[in-house]
Design a protein around this motif. Sequence first.
Motif, PDB file in Angstrom:
ATOM      1  N   GLU A  85      61.482  16.947  47.182  1.00 56.73           N
ATOM      2  CA  GLU A  85      61.995  15.476  47.930  1.00 56.73           C
ATOM      3  C   GLU A  85      63.765  15.810  48.767  1.00 56.73           C
ATOM      4  OE1 GLU A  85      62.086  11.390  46.000  1.00 56.73           O
ATOM      5  OE2 GLU A  85      60.002  10.770  46.537  1.00 56.73           O
ATOM      6  N   GLY A  86      64.336  16.126  47.497  1.00 57.92           N
ATOM      7  CA  GLY A  86      65.423  16.511  48.278  1.00 57.92           C
ATOM      8  C   GLY A  86      65.602  17.512  49.249  1.00 57.92           C
ATOM      9  N   ASN A  87      64.137  18.447  49.572  1.00 61.61           N
ATOM     10  CA  ASN A  87      64.323  18.861  51.266  1.00 61.61           C
ATOM     11  C   ASN A  87      64.130  18.645  51.693  1.00 61.61           C
ATOM     12  OD1 ASN A  87      65.002  21.203  49.074  1.00 61.61           O
ATOM     13  ND2 ASN A  87      62.753  21.528  48.240  1.00 61.61           N
ATOM     14  N   ILE A  88      64.081  16.353  51.865  1.00 57.53           N
ATOM     15  CA  ILE A  88      63.373  16.612  53.130  1.00 57.53           C
ATOM     16  C   ILE A  88      64.688  15.150  53.537  1.00 57.53           C
ATOM     17  CG2 ILE A  88      60.927  16.943  52.974  1.00 57.53           C
ATOM     18  CD1 ILE A  88      60.831  13.878  52.059  1.00 57.53           C
ATOM     19  N   LEU A  89      64.260  15.089  54.778  1.00 56.37           N
ATOM     20  CA  LEU A  89      65.402  13.055  55.710  1.00 56.37           C
ATOM     21  C   LEU A  89      65.070  12.409  55.170  1.00 56.37           C
ATOM     22  CD1 LEU A  89      67.331  15.502  58.197  1.00 56.37           C
ATOM     23  CD2 LEU A  89      68.651  15.488  55.840  1.00 56.37           C
ATOM     24  N   ARG A  90      63.275  12.323  55.857  1.00 49.61           N
ATOM     25  CA  ARG A  90      62.586  11.406  56.159  1.00 49.61           C
ATOM     26  C   ARG A  90      61.173  12.102  56.298  1.00 49.61           C
ATOM     27  NH1 ARG A  90      65.370  12.484  60.968  1.00 49.61           N
ATOM     28  NH2 ARG A  90      64.178  12.305  62.487  1.00 49.61           N
ATOM     29  N   LYS A 121      56.103  18.792  58.784  1.00 41.18           N
ATOM     30  CA  LYS A 121      55.158  19.774  58.235  1.00 41.18           C
ATOM     31  C   LYS A 121      54.459  17.752  58.144  1.00 41.18           C
ATOM     32  CE  LYS A 121      55.845  23.919  56.681  1.00 41.18           C
ATOM     33  NZ  LYS A 121      55.056  24.331  57.532  1.00 41.18           N
ATOM     34  N   GLU A 122      52.843  18.287  58.859  1.00 46.88           N
ATOM     35  CA  GLU A 122      52.906  17.282  59.598  1.00 46.88           C
ATOM     36  C   GLU A 122      51.379  16.842  58.845  1.00 46.88           C
ATOM     37  OE1 GLU A 122      51.608  14.249  63.446  1.00 46.88           O
ATOM     38  OE2 GLU A 122      51.745  16.589  63.573  1.00 46.88           O
ATOM     39  N   LEU A 141      60.935  24.538  54.347  1.00 48.80           N
ATOM     40  CA  LEU A 141      60.026  23.431  53.630  1.00 48.80           C
ATOM     41  C   LEU A 141      58.471  23.401  54.078  1.00 48.80           C
ATOM     42  CD1 LEU A 141      59.751  20.343  53.065  1.00 48.80           C
ATOM     43  CD2 LEU A 141      59.466  19.442  55.521  1.00 48.80           C
ATOM     44  N   THR A 142      57.532  23.977  52.391  1.00 49.26           N
ATOM     45  CA  THR A 142      56.293  23.916  52.275  1.00 49.26           C
ATOM     46  C   THR A 142      55.577  22.813  52.156  1.00 49.26           C
ATOM     47  OG1 THR A 142      57.052  25.025  50.286  1.00 49.26           O
ATOM     48  CG2 THR A 142      57.075  26.263  51.592  1.00 49.26           C
ATOM     49  N   ALA A 143      55.830  22.030  51.736  1.00 41.15           N
ATOM     50  CA  ALA A 143      55.381  20.876  51.300  1.00 41.15           C
ATOM     51  C   ALA A 143      54.179  20.201  51.986  1.00 41.15           C
ATOM     52  CB  ALA A 143      55.761  20.217  49.924  1.00 41.15           C
ATOM     53  N   ILE A 144      53.355  20.005  52.477  1.00 45.15           N
ATOM     54  CA  ILE A 144      52.538  19.210  53.186  1.00 45.15           C
ATOM     55  C   ILE A 144      52.253  17.475  52.671  1.00 45.15           C
ATOM     56  CG2 ILE A 144      50.732  19.171  55.209  1.00 45.15           C
ATOM     57  CD1 ILE A 144      50.755  21.790  54.822  1.00 45.15           C
ATOM     58  N   PRO A 145      52.579  17.098  53.280  1.00 40.03           N
ATOM     59  CA  PRO A 145      52.007  15.384  52.841  1.00 40.03           C
ATOM     60  C   PRO A 145      50.427  15.031  53.359  1.00 40.03           C
ATOM     61  CG  PRO A 145      53.823  15.008  54.904  1.00 40.03           C
ATOM     62  CD  PRO A 145      53.377  16.410  54.438  1.00 40.03           C
ATOM     63  N   HIS A 146      50.060  14.227  52.616  1.00 34.96           N
ATOM     64  CA  HIS A 146      48.594  13.920  52.797  1.00 34.96           C
ATOM     65  C   HIS A 146      47.963  12.579  52.947  1.00 34.96           C
ATOM     66  CE1 HIS A 146      47.752  18.510  52.201  1.00 34.96           C
ATOM     67  NE2 HIS A 146      48.043  18.661  51.073  1.00 34.96           N
TER      68      HIS A 146
END
Length: 702
Positions: free
Chosen positions: A348-353, A403-404, A320-325
């Motif tokens: 989106e398919g790489n995350i659970l929630r 990823k935070e 997982l490399t994408a980070i939310p903002h």
Amino acid sequence: MYHIKGALSSNSLKRSICLFILFVVSLSAFTQNVGQDPTIQVIARVQNEKILLRWAPTSPSAWMKANTYGYQIERYTVSRNGILVSPPEKKILTSAPLIPEPLEEWQTLAENNDYAAILAQALFGENFEVEGMEDEGAMAQIINKSKEAEQRFSFALFAADMNFEGAKMAALGYEDRSISDNEEYLYRISAVVPENLLKIHSGSVVVKSLQPEPLPAPIDLIAIPDDKTILLTWEYEMFKSLFTTYYVEKSENGIDFTQLEDIPLVNLSRTSESERQRMQYVDTLSVNNKKYYYRVKGISPFGEESLPSEVVSAEGIKKLTAIPHIVNYTLEDINTVLIEWEFPKAVEGNILRFELNWSMNKKGPYTIVDKDLLPNSRKTRYQKLAPSNYFTITAIGKNNQKKESLSAFVQTIDETPPTPPIGFEGTIDSLGIVTLQWQPNMEKDILGYRIFRGNLANEEVSQITIAPIEKAVFRDTVQIKSLNNEVFYQVVAVDRRFNMSDYSEKIKLEKPDVIPPSSPTFVDYKINTNGVYLEWIRSSSTDVESHQLYRQNTEESEKGWELLLTTKTETSFTDTTLKSNTKYRYAIFAKDNTGLISEASTPVTLVFKNTVPDMIKGFSVIADRTNNKINLNWRNTSKDIAEILIYKSKKEEDPVLWKQVLGSINKIEDRSVSPNNIYVYHLKAITTNGSHSTIKTKEIEF
């Protein structure tokens, strides 16, 4: 792949293992500290109707000389059917010293086994160099510069660990088939090398001819997935004396397993300071999201293969490399905020929630306040706002990847002060301790309270708290003996936006007329053969007239406290009227010129034991190897000895109580002894009044 120049044909070397193994071996289990005489180290294993022996010297020079002069094997039968054999029955198992088999005898085994080929080259090769290392880095260069004898020695020990038939041909292994059931043997391996050439200490091992136990399977195998890799880790420390190396096996269906590496895995960290507790292996995958199955087998120093471990499975996962903002927030009311964030739709398919995290401080700690946000959500509401709020959004991927986002600050608007505290009251005790309390404010954003104090009814009160206090109670200290007999207090409430309430009503507290003196304090005590020495600091009060020291026998507590000393100036005392093995409690008080007595000091509680030295003399231990026993003798110098306590242990072990005999006895035999052990005995005499003598200690090699 690196190959070794040696004595055998090139066909024998095509299956030869990597030089990496040489370095991993870290010179096998048979190593020596620099500066010590070499020693023969021995291990053994019981198999069906035979006992296998493996040994090796602890230095290259000792190994090379022993290859020339050979080894002798002696066997001693030390017990039969659980009964000690005295003296042990000796048998020499080697009619002539064991030396490596000649080169021509190795050809067949070496053609079929890599490790036998390596052993033969280490023994008979004209030279022993490692090829193909010029560009392999610092590790290879260090090994390439090492002595040829050390390279031969290192390869030979590892190869002998991996192939027992080769170990026997190299004079590093032996099978004893002349054993009987329920017998215990001591094997001694000696190098037949003249001492004027090199002194080599013999080695020994004790074995019971019981039914052989199967090798255990490796345990606690764990598979940890990552992006196109799977980390395998399993327990190492528990089985490090059983397994020299390991093989990892892999399967795509959980049934058909294939060995992953031709070379075995060995723990690189073998020093006591950095020794690993677990083994690790990383398997590289070609694709993610495909399940693989793994198991591990251990290999013993006799070349035996254990049962496989339990099977574990895992599949590679995309990192997982994408980070939310967090991009925006909207205050909907004083308690509610709408949080909005961005995250790439394509991943989106790489995350659970998503998880929403909250804290009152930027540095945290943060609390998860919503952990069920769907992967396609991009906003959420939070309805329990505090005056200061920090939020982060965490994307939760597979295998607990996280990823935070950076934190976002949300502050509410509040200009309304809290109401003044009510129910304000207080008391002053005889020591001048003021206790103030009031009813807690009901506002949810209360930060705390500020306390104010004054000495006169009409003067302005001054704040005495540095920061707002959280609880609706406060303790203050005032001088009892002063010109004014009254003190005044008020309290103010403060919210989290630092809005302050009006003052509470002012209360007046009257000070007590007098207070007892402050308590003295014990600062030291010592227990010696004469009694108990006590030392204290006198009361700091200026009107103290005397100090009173009391003692209580805790076993006779119904008799109360006994006054030992009344003094004006002394600060120490030695109590000599004590009983041995008795617990006492001491307390000291201060008394002022008005007759008021201070609180007791913190009591000192101790046990007085009177040690009587030199009650035992002439303590000796004598080995009687003919009768397989050790005789203990001593002289008792006092008629007051009630009993003798004898403690026993082997060298480097903790002593335990072995015998407890009458005080009139002065000798005893120990028949529970075995050869090649160092025993330590401790004697202590106990008197009729409970005192004990100094401990006498003797050590003997049997």
